[in-house]
Design a protein around this motif. Sequence first.
Motif, mmCIF file in Angstrom:
data_model
loop_
_atom_site.group_PDB
_atom_site.id
_atom_site.type_symbol
_atom_site.label_atom_id
_atom_site.label_comp_id
_atom_site.label_asym_id
_atom_site.label_seq_id
_atom_site.Cartn_x
_atom_site.Cartn_y
_atom_site.Cartn_z
ATOM 1 N N PHE A 4 0.823 -1.208 0.000
ATOM 2 C CA PHE A 4 0.000 0.000 0.000
ATOM 3 C C PHE A 4 0.858 1.259 0.000
ATOM 4 O O PHE A 4 0.394 2.327 -0.388
ATOM 5 N N ASN A 5 2.106 1.150 0.419
ATOM 6 C CA ASN A 5 3.010 2.293 0.406
ATOM 7 C C ASN A 5 3.523 2.595 -0.997
ATOM 8 O O ASN A 5 3.959 3.708 -1.267
ATOM 9 N N ASN A 6 3.524 1.608 -1.875
ATOM 10 C CA ASN A 6 3.984 1.757 -3.254
ATOM 11 C C ASN A 6 2.908 1.242 -4.195
ATOM 12 O O ASN A 6 3.034 0.147 -4.747
ATOM 13 N N PRO A 7 1.838 2.006 -4.390
ATOM 14 C CA PRO A 7 0.738 1.498 -5.210
ATOM 15 C C PRO A 7 1.160 1.277 -6.664
ATOM 16 O O PRO A 7 1.985 2.017 -7.200
ATOM 17 N N HIS A 8 0.609 0.253 -7.250
ATOM 18 C CA HIS A 8 0.829 -0.050 -8.661
ATOM 19 C C HIS A 8 -0.446 0.295 -9.423
ATOM 20 O O HIS A 8 -1.542 0.212 -8.878
ATOM 21 N N ARG A 9 -0.265 0.651 -10.650
ATOM 22 C CA ARG A 9 -1.384 1.032 -11.517
ATOM 23 C C ARG A 9 -1.333 0.211 -12.798
ATOM 24 O O ARG A 9 -0.304 -0.332 -13.162
ATOM 25 N N MET A 10 -2.449 0.197 -13.489
ATOM 26 C CA MET A 10 -2.517 -0.458 -14.791
ATOM 27 C C MET A 10 -2.493 0.632 -15.862
ATOM 28 O O MET A 10 -3.136 1.678 -15.717
ATOM 29 N N TYR A 11 -1.743 0.363 -16.910
ATOM 30 C CA TYR A 11 -1.606 1.302 -18.019
ATOM 31 C C TYR A 11 -1.887 0.580 -19.324
ATOM 32 O O TYR A 11 -1.493 -0.568 -19.509
ATOM 33 N N LEU A 12 -2.563 1.273 -20.223
ATOM 34 C CA LEU A 12 -2.778 0.770 -21.573
ATOM 35 C C LEU A 12 -1.944 1.627 -22.519
ATOM 36 O O LEU A 12 -2.162 2.834 -22.644
ATOM 37 N N PHE A 13 -0.971 0.995 -23.159
ATOM 38 C CA PHE A 13 -0.120 1.678 -24.126
ATOM 39 C C PHE A 13 -0.641 1.391 -25.527
ATOM 40 O O PHE A 13 -0.940 0.246 -25.863
ATOM 41 N N GLU A 14 -0.749 2.430 -26.326
ATOM 42 C CA GLU A 14 -1.192 2.259 -27.705
ATOM 43 C C GLU A 14 -0.096 1.590 -28.518
ATOM 44 O O GLU A 14 1.087 1.753 -28.250
ATOM 45 N N LYS A 19 -4.101 -1.537 -31.658
ATOM 46 C CA LYS A 19 -4.451 -2.259 -30.434
ATOM 47 C C LYS A 19 -3.784 -1.587 -29.241
ATOM 48 O O LYS A 19 -3.072 -0.601 -29.384
ATOM 49 N N LYS A 20 -4.008 -2.152 -28.064
ATOM 50 C CA LYS A 20 -3.393 -1.625 -26.849
ATOM 51 C C LYS A 20 -2.715 -2.755 -26.095
ATOM 52 O O LYS A 20 -3.139 -3.905 -26.158
ATOM 53 N N LYS A 21 -1.652 -2.423 -25.385
ATOM 54 C CA LYS A 21 -0.901 -3.404 -24.587
ATOM 55 C C LYS A 21 -1.060 -3.021 -23.126
ATOM 56 O O LYS A 21 -0.818 -1.880 -22.739
ATOM 57 N N LEU A 22 -1.459 -3.980 -22.298
ATOM 58 C CA LEU A 22 -1.663 -3.751 -20.873
ATOM 59 C C LEU A 22 -0.343 -3.906 -20.123
ATOM 60 O O LEU A 22 0.403 -4.850 -20.365
ATOM 61 N N ALA A 23 -0.074 -2.972 -19.223
ATOM 62 C CA ALA A 23 1.132 -3.026 -18.393
ATOM 63 C C ALA A 23 0.771 -2.612 -16.980
ATOM 64 O O ALA A 23 -0.239 -1.943 -16.744
ATOM 65 N N VAL A 53 -2.902 5.436 -21.297
ATOM 66 C CA VAL A 53 -3.894 5.882 -20.319
ATOM 67 C C VAL A 53 -3.767 5.003 -19.087
ATOM 68 O O VAL A 53 -3.436 3.818 -19.188
ATOM 69 N N ARG A 54 -3.986 5.586 -17.943
ATOM 70 C CA ARG A 54 -4.001 4.822 -16.700
ATOM 71 C C ARG A 54 -5.436 4.381 -16.454
ATOM 72 O O ARG A 54 -6.368 5.180 -16.581
ATOM 73 N N ILE A 55 -5.623 3.118 -16.130
ATOM 74 C CA ILE A 55 -6.967 2.609 -15.874
ATOM 75 C C ILE A 55 -7.004 1.932 -14.508
ATOM 76 O O ILE A 55 -5.989 1.504 -13.979
ATOM 77 N N ASP A 56 -8.199 1.847 -13.966
ATOM 78 C CA ASP A 56 -8.428 1.097 -12.737
ATOM 79 C C ASP A 56 -8.744 -0.344 -13.108
ATOM 80 O O ASP A 56 -9.293 -0.621 -14.182
ATOM 81 N N GLN A 57 -8.432 -1.241 -12.221
ATOM 82 C CA GLN A 57 -8.668 -2.657 -12.482
ATOM 83 C C GLN A 57 -10.136 -2.929 -12.791
ATOM 84 O O GLN A 57 -10.465 -3.738 -13.641
ATOM 85 N N ARG A 58 -11.025 -2.236 -12.111
ATOM 86 C CA ARG A 58 -12.453 -2.468 -12.325
ATOM 87 C C ARG A 58 -12.912 -2.029 -13.717
ATOM 88 O O ARG A 58 -13.985 -2.389 -14.165
ATOM 89 N N ARG A 62 -13.801 -3.251 -19.845
ATOM 90 C CA ARG A 62 -14.217 -2.332 -20.900
ATOM 91 C C ARG A 62 -13.213 -2.308 -22.056
ATOM 92 O O ARG A 62 -13.554 -1.999 -23.204
ATOM 93 N N TYR A 63 -11.942 -2.643 -21.781
ATOM 94 C CA TYR A 63 -10.873 -2.515 -22.779
ATOM 95 C C TYR A 63 -10.414 -3.858 -23.362
ATOM 96 O O TYR A 63 -9.528 -3.866 -24.215
ATOM 97 N N VAL A 64 -10.990 -4.945 -22.961
ATOM 98 C CA VAL A 64 -10.526 -6.265 -23.391
ATOM 99 C C VAL A 64 -10.490 -6.390 -24.912
ATOM 100 O O VAL A 64 -9.530 -6.922 -25.467
ATOM 101 N N ALA A 65 -11.491 -5.903 -25.592
ATOM 102 C CA ALA A 65 -11.551 -6.031 -27.058
ATOM 103 C C ALA A 65 -10.445 -5.249 -27.756
ATOM 104 O O ALA A 65 -10.100 -5.549 -28.898
#
Length: 68
Positions: A4-14, A19-23, A53-58, A62-65
């Motif tokens: 919790f001290n070092n939060p990680h985020r999800m990013y979608l790179f074009e 298409k987009k690549k999840l990181a 773009v930074r996205i939330d896991q929830r 929406r971005y799977v396709a």
Amino acid sequence: MSSFNNPHRMYLFEMKNGKKKLAYGQSPEDALDILRIRLTEDEMAELLTDHFVRIDQRELQRYVAELG
């Protein structure tokens, strides 16, 4: 140290193919470093590293396709 001290985020790179690549990482740069471990040089060359773009896991469903 708690994660919790070092939060990680999800990013979608074009990608060049539209298409987009999840990181995942603490920052976009960290996420790209993790992708460099996972992907080949040719695959990394397909990424538009300054278009993301930074996205939330929830929101991921929406971005799977768009994933490639």
